[in-house]
Design an enzyme around this catalytic site. Structure first.
Site, PDB file in Angstrom:
ATOM      1  N   HIS A  30       0.852  -1.179   0.000  1.00  8.25           N
ATOM      2  CA  HIS A  30       0.000   0.000   0.000  1.00  8.25           C
ATOM      3  C   HIS A  30       0.895   1.238   0.000  1.00  8.25           C
ATOM      4  CE1 HIS A  30      -3.501   2.419   0.352  1.00  8.25           C
ATOM      5  NE2 HIS A  30      -3.181   2.892   1.545  1.00  8.25           N
ATOM      6  N   HIS A  42      -3.086   9.229   0.965  1.00 11.72           N
ATOM      7  CA  HIS A  42      -3.092   8.030   0.124  1.00 11.72           C
ATOM      8  C   HIS A  42      -4.459   7.846  -0.518  1.00 11.72           C
ATOM      9  CE1 HIS A  42      -4.831   5.490   3.571  1.00 11.72           C
ATOM     10  NE2 HIS A  42      -4.513   6.636   4.145  1.00 11.72           N
ATOM     11  N   CYS A 157      -3.399   2.867  -5.608  1.00  7.96           N
ATOM     12  CA  CYS A 157      -2.672   3.706  -4.649  1.00  7.96           C
ATOM     13  C   CYS A 157      -1.252   4.013  -5.107  1.00  7.96           C
ATOM     14  CB  CYS A 157      -2.663   3.053  -3.267  1.00  7.96           C
ATOM     15  SG  CYS A 157      -1.855   1.419  -3.204  1.00  7.96           S
TER      16      CYS A 157
END
Length: 259
Positions: A30, A42, A157
């Site tokens: 991530h 994010h 992301c």
């Protein structure tokens, strides 16, 4: 940092850094932009989910649980409840969710890029100055859905963080996005097909070569395809990209989607 690991300590962080952490036993990473004062901006698919396809595949690809329960939310983070996803701000602890901290590398050479056998850790592209990176991240945070809809293969992301760092977007709406993770998965399929092609073309030589040489040829051919496809998909290598000001991003993405 080097070929083996991009892991860093918190005291090495600087505002504008592209950071990431591994999830689910190194299944995926991530990504986000560290903006200082212990905060990360994010991009997520939906409330409580950092990754997904929106399909039945999500039963097999799922995100880690947040650091805090719904009954005891973190007071430093955006509240994701009831949201459909988008750009959000979290504290570093919640972003890491118990994982280690890594910094994405920019401006690496092709040999170094290929030595990092797994994608999503570095790129040939150069980073813009930190003030430009932070401007893009905060602008998209304010817009909430200004980075468009989440897509595992075209707009995830990692794509968000790479855009904040470089301002680069892929022109074609039909190709993969900027994500090294997605391109690695795509390239891995090429490994399997490459081994099959090599196996088929060299099968007649099996009695002469022996099984070891035969299987080695197929593996080498497949790895070659994997490496080439990873490099060809990298945002710093491909030619189908444009520098897009963040203020024009939404219009650009909308027009590109209609192609």
């Amino acid at each position: 940092m080097g070929v083996l690991s991009n892991k860093i300590d918190r005291d090495q962080l600087k505002p504008g850094d592209h950071i990431y952490t591994w999830r689910n036993a190194y299944l995926y990473t991530h990504h986000g932009i560290y903006v200082g004062e212990g905060k990360v901006i994010h991009f997520t698919r939906a409330a409580g989910r950092e990754i997904g396809t929106g399909t039945v595949l999500d039963r097999f690809i799922f995100s880690s649980s947040p650091s805090h329960s719904a009954e005891n939310p973190c007071t430093s983070c955006d509240d994701p409840s009831g949201r459909d996803g988008g750009v959000m701000s979290s504290c570093l602890d919640c972003f890491l969710s118990g994982g280690d901290l890594y910094r994405f590398e920019y401006g690496v050479n092709p040999a170094f890029f290929l030595a990092k056998a797994r994608g999503g850790t570095c790129t040939l592209a150069s980073s813009d100055p930190s003030e430009d990176v932070l401007h893009r991240a905060f602008y998209l945070l304010k817009k909430k859905n200004g980075f468009g809809s989440y897509s595992l293969f075209k707009n995830n992301c990692e794509d968000f963080a790479i855009y904040c760092k470089t301002g680069l977007l892929v022109n074609s709406s039909t190709s993969l996005g900027r994500s090294g993770q997605a391109s690695s998965g795509f390239s891995f399929a090429g490994v399997a097909s490459g081994i099959g092609v090599a196996a088929g073309s060299s099968a007649r030589y099996l009695p002469i070569m022996g099984f070891g040489a035969f299987s080695g040829l197929g593996a080498a051919f497949g790895v070659g395809i994997y490496s080439f496809q990873r490099l060809a998909c990298d945002i710093g290598f491909r030619s189908d990209v444009s520098k897009v000001p963040v203020e024009e991003l939404w219009d650009y993405m909308y027009k590109n989607k209609k192609k």
